[in-house]
Design a protein around this motif. Structure first.
Motif, PDB file in Angstrom:
ATOM      1  N   VAL A 116      -5.190   0.103  13.624  1.00 37.71           N
ATOM      2  CA  VAL A 116      -4.050  -0.068  14.545  1.00 37.71           C
ATOM      3  C   VAL A 116      -4.476  -0.152  16.012  1.00 37.71           C
ATOM      4  CG1 VAL A 116      -1.828   0.902  15.283  1.00 37.71           C
ATOM      5  CG2 VAL A 116      -2.525   1.076  12.900  1.00 37.71           C
ATOM      6  N   GLN A 117      -5.586   0.537  16.348  1.00 35.97           N
ATOM      7  CA  GLN A 117      -6.048   0.564  17.756  1.00 35.97           C
ATOM      8  C   GLN A 117      -6.085  -0.837  18.351  1.00 35.97           C
ATOM      9  OE1 GLN A 117      -6.838   3.109  19.636  1.00 35.97           O
ATOM     10  NE2 GLN A 117      -7.131   4.789  18.188  1.00 35.97           N
ATOM     11  N   GLY A 118      -5.390  -1.053  19.440  1.00 37.16           N
ATOM     12  CA  GLY A 118      -5.473  -2.312  20.179  1.00 37.16           C
ATOM     13  C   GLY A 118      -4.749  -3.479  19.522  1.00 37.16           C
ATOM     14  N   LYS A 119      -4.024  -3.190  18.437  1.00 38.06           N
ATOM     15  CA  LYS A 119      -3.360  -4.304  17.748  1.00 38.06           C
ATOM     16  C   LYS A 119      -1.838  -4.135  17.728  1.00 38.06           C
ATOM     17  CE  LYS A 119      -7.044  -6.028  14.905  1.00 38.06           C
ATOM     18  NZ  LYS A 119      -8.105  -5.029  15.029  1.00 38.06           N
ATOM     19  N   VAL A 120      -1.163  -5.254  17.507  1.00 36.50           N
ATOM     20  CA  VAL A 120       0.290  -5.235  17.330  1.00 36.50           C
ATOM     21  C   VAL A 120       0.562  -5.342  15.833  1.00 36.50           C
ATOM     22  CG1 VAL A 120       2.349  -6.645  17.655  1.00 36.50           C
ATOM     23  CG2 VAL A 120       0.899  -6.103  19.596  1.00 36.50           C
ATOM     24  N   VAL A 121       1.256  -4.341  15.307  1.00 39.54           N
ATOM     25  CA  VAL A 121       1.436  -4.234  13.861  1.00 39.54           C
ATOM     26  C   VAL A 121       2.732  -4.893  13.406  1.00 39.54           C
ATOM     27  CG1 VAL A 121       1.629  -2.616  11.927  1.00 39.54           C
ATOM     28  CG2 VAL A 121       0.277  -1.991  13.929  1.00 39.54           C
ATOM     29  N   LEU A 122       2.629  -5.698  12.366  1.00 41.32           N
ATOM     30  CA  LEU A 122       3.820  -6.218  11.686  1.00 41.32           C
ATOM     31  C   LEU A 122       3.654  -5.905  10.205  1.00 41.32           C
ATOM     32  CD1 LEU A 122       4.385  -9.766  13.202  1.00 41.32           C
ATOM     33  CD2 LEU A 122       5.437  -7.626  13.849  1.00 41.32           C
ATOM     34  N   MET A 123       4.641  -5.258   9.610  1.00 42.54           N
ATOM     35  CA  MET A 123       4.475  -4.888   8.206  1.00 42.54           C
ATOM     36  C   MET A 123       5.634  -5.342   7.332  1.00 42.54           C
ATOM     37  SD  MET A 123       4.909  -0.764   8.412  1.00 42.54           S
ATOM     38  CE  MET A 123       4.505  -0.528   6.694  1.00 42.54           C
ATOM     39  N   GLY A 124       5.311  -5.571   6.057  1.00 42.40           N
ATOM     40  CA  GLY A 124       6.348  -5.991   5.119  1.00 42.40           C
ATOM     41  C   GLY A 124       5.764  -6.076   3.722  1.00 42.40           C
ATOM     42  N   CYS A 125       6.615  -6.431   2.781  1.00 38.28           N
ATOM     43  CA  CYS A 125       6.189  -6.506   1.382  1.00 38.28           C
ATOM     44  C   CYS A 125       6.433  -7.914   0.852  1.00 38.28           C
ATOM     45  CB  CYS A 125       6.974  -5.483   0.562  1.00 38.28           C
ATOM     46  SG  CYS A 125       6.762  -5.725  -1.199  1.00 38.28           S
TER      47      CYS A 125
END
Ligand code: SF4
Ligand code: SF4
Length: 243
Positions: A160-169
């Motif tokens: 996660v460090q330094g990143k933009v998270v997008l999550m889904g299934c």
């Protein structure tokens, strides 16, 4: 009383339920229900279209048709009623409200939970993130399947460090909607790199394909790293493709 007048029309096909139009309407005439923006009542819409510019999907337009006349008194009564019942009657889910966190700012419970959160923004669910979200601009994107953060123990530290998270299934969510959302993001946001985390199980294997298809549809060629996570949390494979 019905009169011929201007009023908004919402295109359900285009609307992804992001909720950005809701606070833009001072009359409170729009709400999000079942994942789509809806007009609460014809008489609450003044037809001026303050919400139009807020919609990242171009889903709202002004039409001229027979509708209940705009009723300012009814709007005032409705807004008062809404205020009384906050937050229960909040027009949109707070999980949709875009936020950027201060770098290094720690939430007190992070200590108690045994590790710092590296998350820099909100929301994180693919469906809830508008392609225009400020945190997407020039971002290194981390696209993760829902099950990965549970299976992989050091998720925040390692990914996660330094990143933009997008999550889904990719199994249970709306894949065409994902494709459109990623295509819009790749077209608009100037994404620098993408890391895709998926689980080893076959149902999860669609995730990298969705992201790459959207990238092709957007006409972009961005460096991608694919990481495959095992059910017991091991990294099983790691493949990089250069732009
Ligand atoms: S801003 Fe547009 S896409 Fe988002 S909920 Fe409103 S109408 Fe739908
Ligand atoms: S596709 Fe399967 S493994 Fe992947 S996030 Fe969905 S439920 Fe989890």
């Amino acid at each position: 009383m019905k009169v011929m007048r201007k009023i908004i029309e919402i295109d359900e096909e285009k609307c992804d339920g992001c909720g950005q139009c809701v606070p833009a309407c001072a009359e409170g005439a729009i709400t999000v229900q079942d994942g789509k923006a809806r007009l609460v009542a014809e008489r609450y819409c003044d037809g001026l279209g303050a919400c139009l510019g807020e919609c990242p999907r171009d889903a709202i337009r002004i039409v001229e048709r027979e509708a209940e006349d705009f009723d300012e008194e009814a709007v005032e009564a409705y807004l008062e009623e809404q205020e009384k019942h906050q937050p229960a009657a909040a027009a949109c889910c707070p999980s949709q409200q875009v936020a950027v966190f201060e770098p290094g700012a720690r939430f007190p419970s992070a200590e108690a939970s045994g590790g710092d959160s590296a998350l820099s923004h909100w929301p994180v669910q693919i469906h809830l993130v508008p392609p225009t979200a400020p945190f997407l601009k020039g971002a290194d994107l981390l696209v993760t399947a829902d099950c990965v953060p549970v299976a992989y123990g050091a998720f925040h530290r390692d990914f996660v460090q330094g990143k933009v998270v997008l999550m889904g299934c990719p199994k249970f969510d709306d894949v065409p909607a994902y494709l459109q959302k990623f295509t819009d993001i790749f077209k608009q946001a100037g994404i620098r790199s993408v890391t895709i985390l998926s689980m080893e199980v076959p149902c999860c294997s669609a995730l990298p394909g969705i992201v790459k298809k959207a990238m092709a549809a957007a006409g972009k060629n961005i460096p991608v790293e694919e990481v495959l996570i095992g059910r017991r949390g091991a990294i099983l494979d790691r493949v990089q493709s250069a732009a």
